[in-house]
Design an enzyme around this catalytic site. Structure first.
Site, mmCIF file in Angstrom:
data_model
loop_
_atom_site.group_PDB
_atom_site.id
_atom_site.type_symbol
_atom_site.label_atom_id
_atom_site.label_comp_id
_atom_site.label_asym_id
_atom_site.label_seq_id
_atom_site.Cartn_x
_atom_site.Cartn_y
_atom_site.Cartn_z
ATOM 1 N N HIS A 89 0.840 -1.201 0.000
ATOM 2 C CA HIS A 89 0.000 0.000 0.000
ATOM 3 C C HIS A 89 0.879 1.257 0.000
ATOM 4 O O HIS A 89 0.742 2.119 -0.874
ATOM 5 C CB HIS A 89 -0.908 -0.023 1.238
ATOM 6 C CG HIS A 89 -1.797 1.182 1.350
ATOM 7 N ND1 HIS A 89 -3.125 1.151 0.983
ATOM 8 C CD2 HIS A 89 -1.560 2.446 1.768
ATOM 9 C CE1 HIS A 89 -3.655 2.353 1.170
ATOM 10 N NE2 HIS A 89 -2.726 3.156 1.651
ATOM 11 N N GLU A 90 1.804 1.310 0.947
ATOM 12 C CA GLU A 90 2.666 2.493 1.028
ATOM 13 C C GLU A 90 3.553 2.601 -0.206
ATOM 14 O O GLU A 90 3.868 3.694 -0.656
ATOM 15 C CB GLU A 90 3.516 2.466 2.316
ATOM 16 C CG GLU A 90 2.706 2.459 3.616
ATOM 17 C CD GLU A 90 1.620 3.537 3.698
ATOM 18 O OE1 GLU A 90 1.776 4.606 3.075
ATOM 19 O OE2 GLU A 90 0.603 3.296 4.378
ATOM 20 N N GLU A 112 -4.489 7.798 -3.102
ATOM 21 C CA GLU A 112 -4.971 6.536 -2.545
ATOM 22 C C GLU A 112 -5.268 5.522 -3.662
ATOM 23 O O GLU A 112 -5.157 4.310 -3.451
ATOM 24 C CB GLU A 112 -6.225 6.801 -1.694
ATOM 25 C CG GLU A 112 -6.653 5.673 -0.780
ATOM 26 C CD GLU A 112 -5.692 5.367 0.371
ATOM 27 O OE1 GLU A 112 -4.685 6.066 0.534
ATOM 28 O OE2 GLU A 112 -5.958 4.384 1.088
ATOM 29 N N HIS A 166 1.815 4.481 -2.874
ATOM 30 C CA HIS A 166 1.986 5.923 -2.645
ATOM 31 C C HIS A 166 3.396 6.338 -3.060
ATOM 32 O O HIS A 166 3.596 7.387 -3.672
ATOM 33 C CB HIS A 166 1.811 6.245 -1.153
ATOM 34 C CG HIS A 166 0.385 6.196 -0.664
ATOM 35 N ND1 HIS A 166 -0.621 6.938 -1.233
ATOM 36 C CD2 HIS A 166 -0.203 5.525 0.353
ATOM 37 C CE1 HIS A 166 -1.775 6.726 -0.573
ATOM 38 N NE2 HIS A 166 -1.543 5.854 0.380
HETATM 39 ZN ZN ZN Z 1 -3.021 5.261 1.800
#
Ligand code: ZN
Length: 532
Positions: free
Chosen positions: A287-288, A319, A291
């Site tokens: 997830h990170e 996101e 980003h």
């Molecule tokens: Zn996030």
């Protein structure tokens, strides 16, 4: 290389030479200085979360406070306002309409207005009230007593109303729109509602059908114990395979995972490890990383360095990048058919549980769908319903159609209606999130917007890269990363989210792609005969 083509991470060749109008050049220089000061603050923040000894906390607060004051002073200097006005006068003259520079001026105006439209008295009252409100929220949550927090929520909502009035409510819009602009520029509450309403109905129906399904999905494999070091090594391996540039980034451990795009060439990720449920850290890292890939792909170097054009569009688009890697890549069968042999190798002697595991076991285990009370622990299928409940409640609070004292009742009724759950107490109900105590109203919907954008982009990407699933199952993520670099990251903030979505996917944002994704996946996992 032809003009307008991405030239790898961090570099983008604009289709025209950068504008050399003296006002524009000077404006960029001043804005870049503010951005550099901001990157110093980010670095201090990252250090505080990772390596700073506990004893440094007071000095760090002083450093951050002083720096924040300097940044605010610089950001709101009259000179910047004058130069923006001068440049606005040049759009359509020496600055071409629709050019990257025109977009840059539009975004600088937005940033400047956000920084200058609030009177100092309101900024101060905001800081003291939200700091107390967040303390009160902590106590109220511990005791699971909404009544304790209610007066503070009332105060914060009043301040939010004042803030919206200072920003200015757009014509025909509502106060909520003015707050949304901080996180998701350009979108309105009505536009969100138009996408959320069909999403809610279909999701709620899907979840009810899953609940009735007789299919058993085992999650036993996820409780295999894996030491943090082995998880960390595997996380690093995955980052490398997916194209996160370790020369321009790093991965550390914190209590709350985050990504900080500190400066050009310096993007830092954090994650956390639990002895069991290794997928928490794995998906947290992916997830990170989503980003982080966005940050690494933004055009941070070159003529637009430090200006809005080098920045991200919105929280929703940010996101979308993290959710894509976490859910659309990471929870796919193809991902596991690539990852499982590597899991066995990296987890070595701890991989016993994975020896006889099949790809299908992992795929099913990471795609379970069970309604639960806590948003941050929710699965992919139920997550957006948690967000929608918050959006509906905070919008009603702001418009005044819902009184603070009625929040728990409305909250619990919505959990019953959408998720089929009876909320046992406020701690697991309306007191679970920190956002409202900090005055973050308008923030929640960006989580679901991220999922929606991810799904819509994912459908387009799969049409453009026809063999993407086959590539993923071989561990070839390069084409996907390149597509995102070229079509999303390289534009920086040139387009607003809705505009970029239409430009790239050919359609306005819709609930359909996300529902097709979830209905297809959960329909398969739970053997739903009538999966649409
Ligand atoms: Zn996030």
């Amino acid at each position: 290389m032809p003009p307008g083509v991405a030239c790898g991470v961090g570099g983008f060749l604009p289709s025209t030479m950068p504008n050399t109008h003296p006002s524009y050049v000077e404006l960029c220089k001043l804005v870049r200085e503010v951005s550099t000061l901001g990157s110093i603050a980010s670095l201090l923040g990252w250090d505080q979360e990772t390596y700073m000894p506990a004893g440094g906390v007071d000095a760090r607060a002083e450093q951050q406070g002083l720096l924040a004051g300097i940044i605010h002073e610089r950001k709101t200097q009259k000179k910047i306002g004058d130069l923006i006005a001068a440049c606005e006068g040049e759009v359509g003259r020496s600055i071409e309409n629709g050019s990257p520079e025109a977009a840059n001026i539009r975004e600088m105006r937005r940033d400047y207005d956000l920084a200058t439209k609030l009177p100092t008295s309101l900024v101060q009252e905001w800081a003291t009230t939200t700091s107390k409100a967040s303390e009160e929220w902590k106590h109220a949550r511990e005791k699971s007593d909404f009544k304790k927090f209610a007066p503070w929520l009332g105060k914060v909502m009043d301040l939010c109303k004042q803030k919206a009035a200072c920003y200015g409510v757009p014509k025909g819009g509502e106060a909520y729109d003015a707050l949304l602009n901080e996180y998701e520029p350009g979108i309105t509450a009505v536009e969100i509602e138009q996408v959320f309403t069909p999403l809610r109905a279909r999701l709620s129906d899907l979840i009810h059908r899953v609940a009735k399904s007789k299919a058993k999905v085992s999650t036993k494999i996820l409780s295999a114990k894996v030491p943090a070091e082995a998880q960390h090594a595997f996380g690093q391996f995955v980052l490398g395979a997916m194209g996160f540039d370790m020369n321009a980034g790093r991965l550390d451990t914190t209590t709350h995972p985050f990504c900080s795009g500190i400066a050009p060439g310096d993007t830092r990720l954090t994650t956390r490890y639990r002895g069991e449920k290794f997928t928490d850290a794995l998906y947290g890292t992916m997830h990170e990383m989503g980003h982080g890939l966005y940050e690494q792909g933004l055009p941070k170097k070159g003529p637009n360095a430090g200006t809005p054009l080098a920045g991200d569009i919105s929280l929703g688009i940010h996101e979308s990048q993290s959710r894509m890697w976490e859910n659309f890549v990471g929870r796919s069968r193809e991902f596991w058919s690539w990852a499982l042999p590597h899991v066995r190798k990296h987890y070595g002697p701890h991989a016993k549980a994975f020896k006889s595991a099949k790809v299908e076991d992992l795929y099913r285990a990471v795609n379970t769908c069970t309604p639960s009370f806590i948003r941050v622990e929710a699965d992919e299928g139920t997550y957006n319903l948690h967000v929608m409940i918050r959006f509906e409640i905070e919008r009603a609070l702001l418009s005044g159609s819902l009184a603070v004292k009625d929040v728990p009742g409305v909250w619990n009724a919505k959990y019953k209606e959408y998720l089929g759950l009876k909320v046992p107490d406020d701690r697991r109900g309306c007191l679970q999130d920190v956002h409202w105590s900090f005055g973050l109203v308008g923030y929640f919907p960006t989580y679901t917007l991220g999922n929606l954008y991810a799904a819509q982009l994912w459908e387009t990407i799969n049409k453009k890269i026809k063999d993407l699933p086959a590539r993923i199952s071989k561990g070839d993520f390069a084409a996907l990363k390149k597509w995102l670099n070229t079509n999303i990251h390289a534009h920086g903030r040139r387009y607003r989210a809705a505009e970029l979505c239409e430009k790239v996917t050919g359609k306005p944002l819709s609930a359909d792609p996300l529902m097709r994704h979830l209905e297809g996946k959960l329909g398969g996992v739970y053997g739903l005969a009538s999966a649409r």
